[in-house]
Design a protein around this motif. Structure first.
Motif, PDB file in Angstrom:
ATOM      1  N   PRO A 171       0.802  -1.229   0.000  1.00 25.81           N
ATOM      2  CA  PRO A 171       0.000   0.000   0.000  1.00 25.81           C
ATOM      3  C   PRO A 171       0.832   1.275   0.000  1.00 25.81           C
ATOM      4  N   ASP A 172       2.068   1.193   0.503  1.00 25.33           N
ATOM      5  CA  ASP A 172       2.942   2.369   0.538  1.00 25.33           C
ATOM      6  C   ASP A 172       3.929   2.405  -0.624  1.00 25.33           C
ATOM      7  N   GLU A 176      11.637   1.366   1.436  1.00 27.06           N
ATOM      8  CA  GLU A 176      12.552   2.509   1.412  1.00 27.06           C
ATOM      9  C   GLU A 176      13.812   2.260   0.589  1.00 27.06           C
ATOM     10  N   ARG A 179      12.977   2.089  -3.044  1.00 29.77           N
ATOM     11  CA  ARG A 179      12.547   3.401  -3.517  1.00 29.77           C
ATOM     12  C   ARG A 179      13.761   4.286  -3.816  1.00 29.77           C
TER      13      ARG A 179
END
Length: 239
Positions: A171-172, A176, A179
């Motif tokens: 969902p996010d 990290e 990303r």
């Protein structure tokens, strides 16, 4: 020849924003998951009294282990920021590190002139190189080997793209560490499956052994399991 300015700046930006904490870069796994098993595949074919050059060494985690298995270990990377991190992390001075653009044939040849025949370790460099540079990267491996050197090369396969998509499906969005890779414009798993062995053979390399593997990452899938990217490994010699 040179890499594009975009490509060079992408890597400099990534490594400048990396503190050097082990595992901070998504591919900075422990040697037990990379250079240790990879060395066991390479060493039956290689002369460990020759140096080993770690191409695309990043912050030097794998290079420092390779220095315990070969007479001399030299880590090279396109990014000056990566080399600075690698030197800082190597507090015992076990390895050597220097900036090198693998697409610069004169610079590669100059390294070969300084070291003589060398073994090569290269993990996941061709797949993220820009398409126009991949031939030169494969040729750099061949140049460094000379007559006596042997190479271990591991590259992601197309199956890794589905794993990366799965990792980004939470969902996010991407976790990290993944990303960060995308945010810097780096593009993993860009090469097609038959492209890599074709490039290696075209560079004048003979495949002595090969097999399927995964490249362990330091990030997790949405279900909490470690991201393991499908890959293929090759042990190589000059034809």
């Amino acid at each position: 020849m040179d890499v594009s300015l975009r490509y060079r700046e992408a890597w400099e930006g990534f490594w400048r924003e990396t503190s050097g904490t082990p595992g901070e870069a998504i591919w900075d796994c422990d040697p037990s998951l990379a250079s240790i098993p990879h060395s066991e595949l390479l060493l039956p074919h290689a002369d460990a009294s020759l140096p080993v050059v770690d191409l695309g060494c990043g912050n030097g985690t794998q290079t420092r282990y390779l220095a315990t298995r070969f007479a001399r270990a030299i880590g090279v990377d396109l990014s000056d920021a990566a080399i600075a991190l690698a030197r800082r992390a190597d507090t015992a001075g076990t390895a050597e590190f220097e900036q090198l653009n693998l697409v610069d044939r004169d610079a590669v040849r100059a390294l070969r002139d300084r070291t003589g025949d060398t073994n090569v370790y290269m993990r996941a460099v061709i797949h993220q190189s820009e398409p126009q540079d991949r031939t030169a990267v494969a040729e750099a491996v061949a140049e460094l080997l000379g007559v006596r050197g042997r190479a271990f090369v591991a590259e992601l396969t197309s199956a890794s793209r589905a794993v990366l998509q799965q990792a980004s499906a939470g969902p996010d969005g991407p976790p990290e560490k993944l990303r960060r890779v995308f945010d810097h414009g780096l593009k993993p798993a860009g090469a097609e499956d038959e492209e890599v062995p074709g490039l290696l053979r075209a560079a004048g390399l003979t495949i002595l052994a090969s097999g399927d593997t995964v490249l362990a990452q330091t990030e997790q899938l949405p279900d909490g399991t470690r991201i393991d990217l499908p890959a293929r490994w090759f042990v190589l010699a000059r034809a």
